[in-house]
Design a protein around this motif. Structure first.
Motif, short mmCIF file in Angstrom:
data_model
loop_
_atom_site.label_atom_id
_atom_site.label_comp_id
_atom_site.label_asym_id
_atom_site.label_seq_id
_atom_site.Cartn_x
_atom_site.Cartn_y
_atom_site.Cartn_z
N ARG A 22 0.85 -1.19 0.00
CA ARG A 22 0.00 0.00 0.00
C ARG A 22 0.89 1.24 0.00
NH1 ARG A 22 -4.76 -2.71 2.55
NH2 ARG A 22 -4.03 -4.86 2.61
N VAL A 23 0.79 2.01 -1.07
CA VAL A 23 1.62 3.20 -1.24
C VAL A 23 0.84 4.43 -0.79
CG1 VAL A 23 2.96 4.58 -2.86
CG2 VAL A 23 2.82 2.09 -3.17
N PHE A 24 1.44 5.20 0.10
CA PHE A 24 0.81 6.37 0.72
C PHE A 24 -0.58 6.02 1.27
CE2 PHE A 24 3.57 8.84 -2.41
CZ PHE A 24 4.51 9.16 -1.46
N PRO A 25 -0.67 5.03 2.16
CA PRO A 25 -1.98 4.59 2.65
C PRO A 25 -2.57 5.47 3.74
CG PRO A 25 -0.25 3.31 3.69
CD PRO A 25 0.43 4.21 2.70
N ALA A 26 -1.73 6.34 4.37
CA ALA A 26 -2.24 7.07 5.53
C ALA A 26 -1.50 8.39 5.70
CB ALA A 26 -2.11 6.22 6.79
N VAL A 27 -1.30 9.11 4.63
CA VAL A 27 -0.59 10.38 4.72
C VAL A 27 -1.48 11.41 5.42
CG1 VAL A 27 0.49 12.25 3.42
CG2 VAL A 27 0.74 9.88 2.65
N VAL A 38 4.99 14.76 -0.10
CA VAL A 38 5.79 13.73 0.55
C VAL A 38 6.43 12.88 -0.54
CG1 VAL A 38 5.80 11.79 2.17
CG2 VAL A 38 4.15 13.64 2.48
N SER A 39 7.66 12.48 -0.32
CA SER A 39 8.28 11.53 -1.26
C SER A 39 9.26 10.64 -0.52
CB SER A 39 9.00 12.28 -2.39
OG SER A 39 10.11 13.00 -1.91
N ARG A 81 6.19 9.60 -5.05
CA ARG A 81 6.12 11.04 -4.84
C ARG A 81 4.67 11.48 -4.80
NH1 ARG A 81 6.72 15.05 -8.83
NH2 ARG A 81 7.38 13.38 -10.27
N ARG A 82 4.40 12.37 -3.87
CA ARG A 82 3.05 12.89 -3.67
C ARG A 82 3.12 14.41 -3.70
NH1 ARG A 82 -1.54 10.45 -1.63
NH2 ARG A 82 -2.96 11.70 -0.37
N GLN A 83 2.27 15.04 -4.49
CA GLN A 83 2.25 16.50 -4.61
C GLN A 83 0.83 17.02 -4.44
OE1 GLN A 83 4.03 17.28 -8.47
NE2 GLN A 83 6.02 17.71 -7.55
N ASN A 84 0.71 18.10 -3.67
CA ASN A 84 -0.60 18.73 -3.45
C ASN A 84 -1.66 17.72 -3.02
OD1 ASN A 84 0.35 21.31 -4.22
ND2 ASN A 84 0.15 20.73 -6.38
#
Length: 697
Positions: free
Chosen positions: A607-612, A619-620, A635-638
């Protein structure tokens, strides 16, 4: 953003929790103030343990020993002091402002040598200082705590002696059990800089440990120091390059990077496993390895961080001491069983007394803990799944089989056809925890059985005990629960505050009861809420455990709120942690919880970025290590995931869960993918192949 820069401790304080530290997995330093006119630099060596014969007083006879410290007497008043740890190059500086001008104390523990450099930068200091070695007495630190139960007879080690050979000053401490340790140092001075070159030698046998220590130090000349400093900087550069995490919150970024620094300061692949202190000793009632939570938590972030070089120190300690693991079980079971009690020295000798037909009401709680070794092997299993090494598999399978065997010896089948634990066992930390069918032991056993079946299936499922494992797993008694959720044990509700989440381990770390099981969501919620509602004895790792459970539920804001409590209330200025004395596991467990906000693997799904958390928009991470040895970058943006990359080191399949609505998958190398009906992506990658996933616009 991640840059591995400075971590500031300001002001520098009078305890190790307000000091600046270094380490190389064996030696370490801690610099802080000691009064109004002096600075102290503690020196530690992680393997310096007393090593007397096995006895019931192992926390005294086999205790970690504190070495001592250098006292830097400035003979003038300290007006201001601050500390900086330079993570990338792994050194620490204490900046001291006095009424005679400033003076800096820099410490570097060389990465590839058993050498500490203590540098006193005195260019603008108008006063005079003296530096002296102050040795600690070679006794178990538990002797200094009034509430610990002391042995009836404790023979102190001989008194140590000062000595000098040429330029080298030293302190020799012999041990009653044989051997001893020597702290040695020499001064290389210039106009503006005094450099103290320090080493610590240790041996459990023989009388020449001092001679070898002095010879090692004498040969470590200026040329070797310069070469070692270059190697030191390169080692740390390579270490930090193994994985990165970039967070939008500078407090959490600094905290995470410090834990990464702390891990490699505390242990290495070729160094002793981390005990509760690492190289940073202080007065403590915990001079040993604790095996019913602490070790497991301390090593928990090493896998995602892609640092098997760190986790390997634990694996090697287990492998080295299988004979003692066998001696830890009662004699009737030793032919096929192994176990470990609550605490031990580095030899892992720690008996468990549980035996059918033997009353143990008066035995210590630590002697009645059944599941510790199987839980410790959960770390070994993660190491195997990260390496897929056949050699590691063979060792793990043998260890886990014999650890589960001990549980099986204590099982019985009742009239309803249910297997239950036929003796009382102790659920860690709970006052009324000596009971039948503790959830601690049931959850650990269930994980062990499922893992044995999985491992055996890898080689054809032909182990003679395969059918036994299936039968016990299928017919194991249910986890005790009531209207408040999971209980401590049969007939033992959770009704008193309890820092350990031993009764909730089927939720985390084993995910046997998990958020994918919609029928169990209410049970999970009320169990966690009831545990956290009784706040009196909750401690730091109570909040890391809750954070990881919330992360499993996809509730990043709740997880971060729990971690906020930890950082604001329990974590000390330099990110160390204490419960009556220094203990290393809780900040490292928080590091794992932070990782789980970004990447989780359970129930066969990555699970990628399951609970940001909602306040973390960008976040990256790069090269987090996942099950099967896959390296994951994302990588996560906005507030939205924009890129995921999976590099397969060994080949294999991987099922992904992403929040990318319309993903485009591109494979470099040999492989294929399938978009499944439930939104999951199934990847089949050959060794060396890479899958890149983006939003299909």
């Amino acid at each position: 953003m991640a840059g591995f820069g400075q971590f500031k401790v300001a002001p520098l304080g009078n305890t190790i929790y307000e000091g600046v530290f270094t380490g190389n997995g064996l030696l370490g330093t801690m610099t802080y103030l000691s009064g109004e006119k002096s600075v102290r630099v503690d020196i530690g060596r992680t393997d310096v343990y007393d090593h007397r014969a096995n006895s019931a007083d192992k926390l005294f006879d086999k205790a970690r020993l504190s070495l001592g410290y250098f006292n830097l007497d400035l003979s003038c008043a300290i007006e201001q002091a601050k500390g900086d740890i330079y993570l990338k190059d792994a050194y620490a500086v204490a900046t001291i402002v006095t009424d005679q001008g400033p003076i800096n104390v820099k410490t570097t523990t060389l990465s590839n040598a058993n050498i500490i450099l203590l540098e006193v930068l005195k260019k603008n200091f108008k006063g005079r200082y003296t530096l002296n070695w102050i040795a600690d007495s070679a006794i178990s630190p538990r002797m200094k705590f009034s509430y610990t139960q002391k042995p009836k007879a404790y023979l102190p080690n001989p008194t140590g002696t000062d000595g000098q050979q040429g330029q080298i000053k030293f302190y020799e401490q012999p041990l009653t059990a044989g051997g001893g340790y020597t702290t040695a140092y020499l001064l290389r001075s210039s106009k503006d800089l005094d450099t103290y070159v320090i080493t610590v030698g240790y041996s459990q046998a023989g009388k020449d440990f001092t001679g070898k220590t002095l010879d090692y130090l004498q040969k470590f000349n200026a040329e070797k120091i310069n070469a070692s400093l270059r190697e030191h900087r390169q080692w740390w550069t390579d270490y930090f390059n193994a994985s990165t995490l970039e967070l939008p919150d500078p407090i959490y970024q600094g905290f995470y990077d410090m834990q990464l620094y702390k891990l490699a300061s505390a242990t290495r692949s070729d160094k002793p496993a981390m005990d509760l202190q690492g190289p940073w000793t202080s007065a403590t009632p915990w001079p040993a390895y604790w095996l019913n939570l602490n070790m497991q938590l301390a090593y928990s972030p090493t896998f995602k961080a892609n640092h098997l070089d760190i986790s390997n120190s634990l694996i090697q300690m287990i492998d080295r001491n299988k004979d003692n693991l066998r001696l830890n079980v009662p004699e009737p079971y030793r032919y096929n069983s192994i176990a470990i009690g609550r605490s031990s020295g580095p030899d892992l000798w720690s008996p468990v007394l549980l035996q059918k037909g033997v009353a143990l009401e008066k035995a210590s709680d630590g002697d009645k803990e059944l599941g510790n070794l199987v839980w410790l092997l959960h770390s070994y299993y993660q190491y195997y799944r990260a390496t897929l090494s056949r050699e590691v598999y063979d060792r793990l399978f043998s260890l886990l089989k014999e650890a589960v065997n001990y549980h099986l010896h204590l099982m019985e089948k009742d009239a309803m056809g249910k297997y239950h634990i036929a003796v009382k066992t102790y659920s860690p930390e709970y006052a009324k925890g000596f009971a039948y069918n503790t959830n601690y032991d049931l959850s650990i056993l269930k994980w062990g059985l499922k893992t044995l079946l999985e491992l055996d299936d890898e080689r054809g499922g032909n182990d003679p005990l395969h059918a036994v494992w299936e039968d016990v797993l299928t017919h194991l008694v249910e986890y005790p629960q009531n209207s408040d959720g999971f209980m401590i044990a049969k007939d033992v509700p959770y009704d008193e505050s309890h820092r350990h989440y031993s009764h909730l381990m089927m939720i985390y770390p084993f995910y046997d009861v998990n958020w994918d099981q919609r029928e169990n969501r209410g049970l999970i919620e009320k169990s966690i809420a009831h545990w956290q509602s009784k706040k009196q004895w909750l401690q730091g790792y109570s909040f890391t455990g809750a954070a990881s459970m919330y992360a499993m539920m996809g509730r990043g804001d709740s997880a971060l709120a729990s971690l906020d409590v930890l950082l604001n209330k329990y974590i000390r200025p330099n990110t160390l942690y204490a419960e009556s004395g220094p203990v290393i596991e809780t900040p490292l467990a928080a590091m794992a919880s932070i990782q789980e906000l970004c990447l989780q693997y359970w129930n066969g799904i990555l699970r990628v970025f399951p609970a940001v958390p909602s306040r973390w928009k960008d976040v990256s991470f790069r090269h987090f290590l996942a099950d099967g040895g896959h390296l994951i970058s994302a990588r996560r943006q906005n507030g939205a995931t924009v890129a995921v990359e999976i590099k397969s080191q060994y080949g294999g399949s991987l099922k992904l869960k992403l929040d990318i609505v319309n993903p485009s998958v591109q494979i470099l190398g040999k492989g294929q993918y399938t978009k499944e009906a439930d939104g999951l992506i199934l990847l089949e990658l050959d060794k060396g192949a890479t899958a890149a996933i983006r939003e299909n616009k």
